[in-house]
Design a protein around this motif. Structure first.
Motif, PDB file in Angstrom:
ATOM      1  N   LYS A   1     104.113  37.976  48.634  1.00  0.00           N
ATOM      2  CA  LYS A   1     104.992  37.038  48.886  1.00  0.00           C
ATOM      3  C   LYS A   1     104.667  36.230  50.284  1.00  0.00           C
ATOM      4  O   LYS A   1     104.834  35.007  50.326  1.00  0.00           O
ATOM      5  CB  LYS A   1     106.444  37.629  49.015  1.00  0.00           C
ATOM      6  N   VAL A   2     104.349  36.872  51.299  1.00  0.00           N
ATOM      7  CA  VAL A   2     104.193  36.465  52.617  1.00  0.00           C
ATOM      8  C   VAL A   2     102.699  35.675  52.579  1.00  0.00           C
ATOM      9  O   VAL A   2     102.820  34.358  52.893  1.00  0.00           O
ATOM     10  CB  VAL A   2     103.901  37.560  53.704  1.00  0.00           C
ATOM     11  N   GLU A   3     101.786  36.303  51.674  1.00  0.00           N
ATOM     12  CA  GLU A   3     100.641  35.330  51.680  1.00  0.00           C
ATOM     13  C   GLU A   3     100.826  33.881  51.022  1.00  0.00           C
ATOM     14  O   GLU A   3     100.364  33.020  51.276  1.00  0.00           O
ATOM     15  CB  GLU A   3      99.682  36.151  50.953  1.00  0.00           C
ATOM     16  N   ARG A   4     101.698  34.173  49.778  1.00  0.00           N
ATOM     17  CA  ARG A   4     101.799  32.700  49.185  1.00  0.00           C
ATOM     18  C   ARG A   4     102.694  31.983  49.870  1.00  0.00           C
ATOM     19  O   ARG A   4     102.186  30.759  49.855  1.00  0.00           O
ATOM     20  CB  ARG A   4     102.385  33.129  47.713  1.00  0.00           C
ATOM     21  N   ALA A   5     103.499  32.376  50.459  1.00  0.00           N
ATOM     22  CA  ALA A   5     104.314  31.280  51.356  1.00  0.00           C
ATOM     23  C   ALA A   5     103.394  30.800  52.633  1.00  0.00           C
ATOM     24  O   ALA A   5     103.558  29.588  52.693  1.00  0.00           O
ATOM     25  CB  ALA A   5     105.486  32.231  51.769  1.00  0.00           C
ATOM     26  N   GLU A   6     102.738  31.717  53.227  1.00  0.00           N
ATOM     27  CA  GLU A   6     101.877  31.117  54.333  1.00  0.00           C
ATOM     28  C   GLU A   6     100.585  30.215  53.702  1.00  0.00           C
ATOM     29  O   GLU A   6     100.546  28.981  54.340  1.00  0.00           O
ATOM     30  CB  GLU A   6     101.257  32.111  55.023  1.00  0.00           C
ATOM     31  N   ALA A   7     100.184  30.323  52.753  1.00  0.00           N
ATOM     32  CA  ALA A   7      99.247  29.440  51.911  1.00  0.00           C
ATOM     33  C   ALA A   7      99.935  28.317  51.720  1.00  0.00           C
ATOM     34  O   ALA A   7      99.415  27.204  51.992  1.00  0.00           O
ATOM     35  CB  ALA A   7      98.756  30.012  50.658  1.00  0.00           C
TER      36      ALA A   7
ATOM     37  N   HIS B   1      99.062  24.559  53.286  1.00  0.00           N
ATOM     38  CA  HIS B   1      99.065  23.336  52.547  1.00  0.00           C
ATOM     39  C   HIS B   1      99.592  22.130  53.058  1.00  0.00           C
ATOM     40  O   HIS B   1      99.226  20.804  52.777  1.00  0.00           O
ATOM     41  CB  HIS B   1      98.975  23.602  51.085  1.00  0.00           C
ATOM     42  N   LEU B   2     100.841  22.488  53.369  1.00  0.00           N
ATOM     43  CA  LEU B   2     101.636  21.270  54.058  1.00  0.00           C
ATOM     44  C   LEU B   2     101.147  20.637  55.417  1.00  0.00           C
ATOM     45  O   LEU B   2     101.743  19.591  55.862  1.00  0.00           O
ATOM     46  CB  LEU B   2     102.974  21.704  54.236  1.00  0.00           C
ATOM     47  N   GLY B   3     100.113  21.391  55.984  1.00  0.00           N
ATOM     48  CA  GLY B   3      99.400  20.947  57.203  1.00  0.00           C
ATOM     49  C   GLY B   3      99.965  21.761  58.510  1.00  0.00           C
ATOM     50  O   GLY B   3      99.632  21.428  59.677  1.00  0.00           O
ATOM     51  N   PHE B   4     100.711  23.023  58.212  1.00  0.00           N
ATOM     52  CA  PHE B   4     101.197  23.893  59.328  1.00  0.00           C
ATOM     53  C   PHE B   4      99.929  24.354  59.916  1.00  0.00           C
ATOM     54  O   PHE B   4      99.088  25.181  58.947  1.00  0.00           O
ATOM     55  CB  PHE B   4     102.302  24.566  58.862  1.00  0.00           C
TER      56      PHE B   4
ATOM     57  N   LEU C   1     110.126  17.912  56.464  1.00  0.00           N
ATOM     58  CA  LEU C   1     109.657  18.459  55.293  1.00  0.00           C
ATOM     59  C   LEU C   1     110.451  19.447  54.892  1.00  0.00           C
ATOM     60  O   LEU C   1     110.102  20.609  54.202  1.00  0.00           O
ATOM     61  CB  LEU C   1     108.080  18.864  55.493  1.00  0.00           C
ATOM     62  N   ARG C   2     111.837  19.503  55.076  1.00  0.00           N
ATOM     63  CA  ARG C   2     112.640  20.692  54.903  1.00  0.00           C
ATOM     64  C   ARG C   2     112.641  21.042  53.515  1.00  0.00           C
ATOM     65  O   ARG C   2     112.491  22.305  53.385  1.00  0.00           O
ATOM     66  CB  ARG C   2     113.930  20.508  55.369  1.00  0.00           C
ATOM     67  N   GLY C   3     112.802  20.004  52.718  1.00  0.00           N
ATOM     68  CA  GLY C   3     112.727  20.517  51.283  1.00  0.00           C
ATOM     69  C   GLY C   3     111.607  21.134  50.812  1.00  0.00           C
ATOM     70  O   GLY C   3     111.687  22.223  50.048  1.00  0.00           O
ATOM     71  N   GLN C   4     110.371  20.816  51.248  1.00  0.00           N
ATOM     72  CA  GLN C   4     109.184  21.334  50.790  1.00  0.00           C
ATOM     73  C   GLN C   4     108.743  22.777  51.638  1.00  0.00           C
ATOM     74  O   GLN C   4     108.380  23.574  50.926  1.00  0.00           O
ATOM     75  CB  GLN C   4     107.717  20.387  51.244  1.00  0.00           C
ATOM     76  N   VAL C   5     109.366  22.818  52.617  1.00  0.00           N
ATOM     77  CA  VAL C   5     109.510  24.121  53.353  1.00  0.00           C
ATOM     78  C   VAL C   5     110.190  25.135  52.550  1.00  0.00           C
ATOM     79  O   VAL C   5     109.697  26.196  52.595  1.00  0.00           O
ATOM     80  CB  VAL C   5     109.615  23.955  55.087  1.00  0.00           C
ATOM     81  N   GLN C   6     111.304  24.773  52.362  1.00  0.00           N
ATOM     82  CA  GLN C   6     112.214  25.640  51.503  1.00  0.00           C
ATOM     83  C   GLN C   6     111.567  26.140  50.151  1.00  0.00           C
ATOM     84  O   GLN C   6     111.901  27.037  49.900  1.00  0.00           O
ATOM     85  CB  GLN C   6     113.630  25.134  51.208  1.00  0.00           C
ATOM     86  N   GLY C   7     110.812  25.189  49.595  1.00  0.00           N
ATOM     87  CA  GLY C   7     110.013  25.625  48.425  1.00  0.00           C
ATOM     88  C   GLY C   7     109.042  26.345  48.748  1.00  0.00           C
ATOM     89  O   GLY C   7     108.717  27.347  47.797  1.00  0.00           O
ATOM     90  N   ALA C   8     108.186  26.595  49.811  1.00  0.00           N
ATOM     91  CA  ALA C   8     107.322  27.264  50.125  1.00  0.00           C
ATOM     92  C   ALA C   8     107.750  28.772  50.210  1.00  0.00           C
ATOM     93  O   ALA C   8     107.130  29.721  50.087  1.00  0.00           O
ATOM     94  CB  ALA C   8     106.438  26.793  51.354  1.00  0.00           C
TER      95      ALA C   8
END
Length: 250
Positions: free
Chosen positions: A185-191, A195-198, A225-232
């Motif tokens: 879960k952590v790896e997928r979230a960070e990936a 991808h969003l540029g963080f 990018l709040r919505g995309q961050v929440q999605g991640a």
């Protein structure tokens, strides 16, 4: 002692290669000095996929074979239980496996990328290096993190500005059992966030939720990018933004 003097005294050795800036520079310098080198990468649930990709890319750049070793660190109860000294037990497993592989290939000396900026009291794994006889040429030759980054830049290594990346297990609070599912879960979230540029951030587990730590300059981006961050971070039970800016680890 200059690094070239170390290489002159030890013309043949194996390197524990993590894919990071430190061991990447050590490999480059050793190859440039004409040493007989073998590079080893340990693949475990604690390392994200991009670390192996970076290690393979650097090895290819140096025209150096890379031996990838599989290690199920979670099979050790002392690691999976995630106690305060987990790092020691994990490093002991990792470097014991590395030593075994190096010796199988005819290398009696194993080196790692610890540098002169790494404090022994901050890294429990340092004790393992001493116990197993692992050498740290960058540390012994007093090469700091800042120096090796500049030397790496001059050498044209893509790792010269790669942020330090502690293993995925550091995202889980001490005492919380480590599982492949949670680490995934952590790896997928960070990936997804990368991808969003963080960059140079952490997703830490907090009471089942994801606590996002960002450098101060990236916080406006997170809000935009709040919505995309929440999605991640959707695999977690909630998403939190740590208002204390994250400081780089070097």
């Amino acid at each position: 002692m200059p690094l070239d003097a170390f290489f002159a005294s030890h013309p043949k050795f194996a390197v524990a290669f993590s894919g990071g800036a430190d061991s990447a520079y050590l490999l480059w310098a050793a190859v440039r000095a004409g040493c007989q080198i073998a590079a080893y990468y340990v693949k475990s649930p604690f390392q994200p996929a991009f670390e192996l990709e970076d290690a393979q890319r650097l090895a290819e750049q140096l025209d150096l074979p890379l031996r990838v070793l599989e290690l199920d660190v979670l099979s050790d109860p002392q690691v999976a239980a995630n106690p305060a000294d987990r790092c020691y037990h994990c490093k002991r497993l990792l470097f014991t496996r590395l030593l075994q592989a190096a010796q199988e290939d005819g290398y009696s000396l194993l080196c790692d990328g610890t540098n002169a900026s790494d404090r022994a009291d901050d890294r429990p794994g340092m004790r393992v290096l001493a116990e197993l006889g692992i050498r740290s040429p960058l540390r012994e030759c007093e090469i700091t993190k800042a120096q090796l980054r500049e030397l790496s830049r001059q050498a044209g290594l893509f790792t010269h500005n790669k942020p330090a990346y502690a293993c995925l297990a550091t995202r889980i609070p001490t005492g919380t059992p480590l599982t492949s599912e949670l680490l995934g879960k952590v790896e997928r979230a960070e990936a997804a966030l990368a991808h969003l540029g963080f960059r140079d951030f952490r997703v830490r587990v907090f009471a089942g939720a994801a606590r996002l730590q960002l450098p101060e300059e990236q916080m406006p981006q997170a809000l935009a990018l709040r919505g995309q961050v929440q999605g991640a971070l959707q695999e977690f039970n909630g998403a939190l933004l740590d208002l204390q800016p994250r400081k780089s680890e070097g």
